[in-house]
Scaffold this motif. Structure first.
Motif, PDB file in Angstrom:
ATOM      1  N   ALA A  31       0.834  -1.206   0.000  1.00 56.38           N
ATOM      2  CA  ALA A  31       0.000   0.000   0.000  1.00 56.38           C
ATOM      3  C   ALA A  31       0.866   1.252   0.000  1.00 56.38           C
ATOM      4  CB  ALA A  31      -0.934  -0.010   1.212  1.00 56.38           C
ATOM      5  N   ARG A  32       1.953   1.233   0.761  1.00 54.12           N
ATOM      6  CA  ARG A  32       2.858   2.391   0.803  1.00 54.12           C
ATOM      7  C   ARG A  32       3.484   2.621  -0.566  1.00 54.12           C
ATOM      8  NH1 ARG A  32       8.093   2.789   1.013  1.00 54.12           N
ATOM      9  NH2 ARG A  32       8.490   0.686   1.775  1.00 54.12           N
ATOM     10  N   ARG A  33       3.944   1.547  -1.184  1.00 51.30           N
ATOM     11  CA  ARG A  33       4.558   1.675  -2.514  1.00 51.30           C
ATOM     12  C   ARG A  33       3.532   2.097  -3.560  1.00 51.30           C
ATOM     13  NH1 ARG A  33       8.644  -3.544  -2.406  1.00 51.30           N
ATOM     14  NH2 ARG A  33      10.254  -2.557  -1.130  1.00 51.30           N
ATOM     15  N   ALA A  34       2.306   1.577  -3.470  1.00 52.79           N
ATOM     16  CA  ALA A  34       1.254   1.969  -4.409  1.00 52.79           C
ATOM     17  C   ALA A  34       0.930   3.462  -4.283  1.00 52.79           C
ATOM     18  CB  ALA A  34      -0.005   1.136  -4.176  1.00 52.79           C
ATOM     19  N   ALA A  35       1.070   3.983  -3.061  1.00 51.20           N
ATOM     20  CA  ALA A  35       0.846   5.408  -2.822  1.00 51.20           C
ATOM     21  C   ALA A  35       2.070   6.246  -3.193  1.00 51.20           C
ATOM     22  CB  ALA A  35       0.476   5.638  -1.355  1.00 51.20           C
ATOM     23  N   LYS A  36       3.136   5.557  -3.617  1.00 51.88           N
ATOM     24  CA  LYS A  36       4.396   6.208  -4.017  1.00 51.88           C
ATOM     25  C   LYS A  36       4.979   7.056  -2.886  1.00 51.88           C
ATOM     26  CE  LYS A  36       3.173   6.140  -8.753  1.00 51.88           C
ATOM     27  NZ  LYS A  36       3.311   5.676  -9.832  1.00 51.88           N
ATOM     28  N   LEU A  37       4.960   6.455  -1.691  1.00 52.13           N
ATOM     29  CA  LEU A  37       5.509   7.126  -0.510  1.00 52.13           C
ATOM     30  C   LEU A  37       6.694   6.329   0.025  1.00 52.13           C
ATOM     31  CD1 LEU A  37       2.224   7.961   1.434  1.00 52.13           C
ATOM     32  CD2 LEU A  37       3.653   9.553   0.146  1.00 52.13           C
ATOM     33  N   SER A  38       7.713   7.039   0.437  1.00 54.98           N
ATOM     34  CA  SER A  38       8.838   6.400   1.112  1.00 54.98           C
ATOM     35  C   SER A  38       8.471   6.228   2.594  1.00 54.98           C
ATOM     36  CB  SER A  38      10.091   7.269   0.997  1.00 54.98           C
ATOM     37  OG  SER A  38       9.920   8.467   1.740  1.00 54.98           O
ATOM     38  N   GLN A  39       9.235   5.419   3.281  1.00 58.38           N
ATOM     39  CA  GLN A  39       9.025   5.289   4.723  1.00 58.38           C
ATOM     40  C   GLN A  39       9.207   6.643   5.397  1.00 58.38           C
ATOM     41  OE1 GLN A  39      11.672   2.191   6.039  1.00 58.38           O
ATOM     42  NE2 GLN A  39      10.325   0.563   5.341  1.00 58.38           N
ATOM     43  N   HIS A  40      10.152   7.420   4.911  1.00 62.30           N
ATOM     44  CA  HIS A  40      10.395   8.746   5.488  1.00 62.30           C
ATOM     45  C   HIS A  40       9.174   9.654   5.292  1.00 62.30           C
ATOM     46  CE1 HIS A  40      12.634  12.125   7.015  1.00 62.30           C
ATOM     47  NE2 HIS A  40      12.298  12.828   5.936  1.00 62.30           N
ATOM     48  N   GLU A  41       8.554   9.595   4.121  1.00 60.84           N
ATOM     49  CA  GLU A  41       7.355  10.410   3.884  1.00 60.84           C
ATOM     50  C   GLU A  41       6.200   9.964   4.784  1.00 60.84           C
ATOM     51  OE1 GLU A  41       7.773  11.735  -0.749  1.00 60.84           O
ATOM     52  OE2 GLU A  41       7.496   9.587  -0.319  1.00 60.84           O
ATOM     53  N   VAL A  42       6.077   8.672   5.000  1.00 59.03           N
ATOM     54  CA  VAL A  42       5.044   8.167   5.911  1.00 59.03           C
ATOM     55  C   VAL A  42       5.326   8.692   7.317  1.00 59.03           C
ATOM     56  CG1 VAL A  42       4.028   6.104   6.966  1.00 59.03           C
ATOM     57  CG2 VAL A  42       4.533   6.136   4.510  1.00 59.03           C
ATOM     58  N   HIS A  43       6.570   8.673   7.714  1.00 61.11           N
ATOM     59  CA  HIS A  43       6.974   9.210   9.023  1.00 61.11           C
ATOM     60  C   HIS A  43       6.554  10.673   9.150  1.00 61.11           C
ATOM     61  CE1 HIS A  43       9.588  11.239  11.880  1.00 61.11           C
ATOM     62  NE2 HIS A  43      10.205  11.827  10.863  1.00 61.11           N
ATOM     63  N   LEU A  44       6.867  11.478   8.144  1.00 59.22           N
ATOM     64  CA  LEU A  44       6.549  12.910   8.202  1.00 59.22           C
ATOM     65  C   LEU A  44       5.047  13.163   8.279  1.00 59.22           C
ATOM     66  CD1 LEU A  44       9.092  14.311   5.580  1.00 59.22           C
ATOM     67  CD2 LEU A  44       9.227  14.475   8.079  1.00 59.22           C
ATOM     68  N   THR A  46       2.638  10.959   9.387  1.00 54.53           N
ATOM     69  CA  THR A  46       1.926  10.298  10.490  1.00 54.53           C
ATOM     70  C   THR A  46       2.524  10.581  11.852  1.00 54.53           C
ATOM     71  OG1 THR A  46       3.271   8.291  10.348  1.00 54.53           O
ATOM     72  CG2 THR A  46       1.227   8.352   9.026  1.00 54.53           C
ATOM     73  N   GLY A  47       3.782  10.990  11.887  1.00 52.50           N
ATOM     74  CA  GLY A  47       4.453  11.173  13.168  1.00 52.50           C
ATOM     75  C   GLY A  47       5.027   9.888  13.735  1.00 52.50           C
ATOM     76  N   LEU A  48       4.837   8.766  13.035  1.00 48.74           N
ATOM     77  CA  LEU A  48       5.431   7.500  13.471  1.00 48.74           C
ATOM     78  C   LEU A  48       6.913   7.513  13.103  1.00 48.74           C
ATOM     79  CD1 LEU A  48       2.699   5.062  12.116  1.00 48.74           C
ATOM     80  CD2 LEU A  48       3.048   5.731  14.491  1.00 48.74           C
ATOM     81  N   ALA A  49       7.746   6.959  13.944  1.00 46.29           N
ATOM     82  CA  ALA A  49       9.180   6.909  13.660  1.00 46.29           C
ATOM     83  C   ALA A  49       9.431   6.084  12.399  1.00 46.29           C
ATOM     84  CB  ALA A  49       9.936   6.305  14.838  1.00 46.29           C
ATOM     85  N   GLN A  50      10.357   6.548  11.586  1.00 49.11           N
ATOM     86  CA  GLN A  50      10.694   5.819  10.363  1.00 49.11           C
ATOM     87  C   GLN A  50      11.174   4.413  10.697  1.00 49.11           C
ATOM     88  OE1 GLN A  50      13.193   7.939   7.622  1.00 49.11           O
ATOM     89  NE2 GLN A  50      13.575   6.141   6.376  1.00 49.11           N
TER      90      GLN A  50
END
Length: 85
Positions: A31-44, A46-50
């Motif tokens: 799902a993250r890759r389909a959204a074309k988001l890096s783990q770092h972008e998800v971190h930014l 959501t506030g969850l640690a990378q």
């Protein structure tokens, strides 16, 4: 961390990656890759640690429901999509 001081996950003492946890890890990464988001972008966003996102995708920790809901909302999928085996 929540206002009660609990972390987003429970680290498994036995280190076992169950079928359900493997499915969550795989579905989260897809799902993250389909959204074309890096783990770092998800971190930014959501506030969850990378590092925590990485641990989730590698099946190293058990996610809490609020963490799954936060990730599902960002990735525009349902929690059911994330836990589908």
């Amino acid at each position: 961390r929540s206002s009660r001081g609990t972390t987003e996950t429970t680290k498994r003492a036995d280190g076992e990656c169950t079928r359900e946890r493997k499915a969550f890890a795989r579905n989260l990464r897809r799902a993250r890759r389909a959204a074309k988001l890096s783990q770092h972008e998800v971190h930014l966003r959501t506030g969850l640690a990378q590092s925590h996102i990485s641990e989730l995708e590698r099946c190293l920790v058990d996610p809490k429901l609020d963490t799954m809901a936060k990730l599902a909302g960002l990735l525009r999928v349902t929690v059911s999509d994330l836990v589908k085996v």
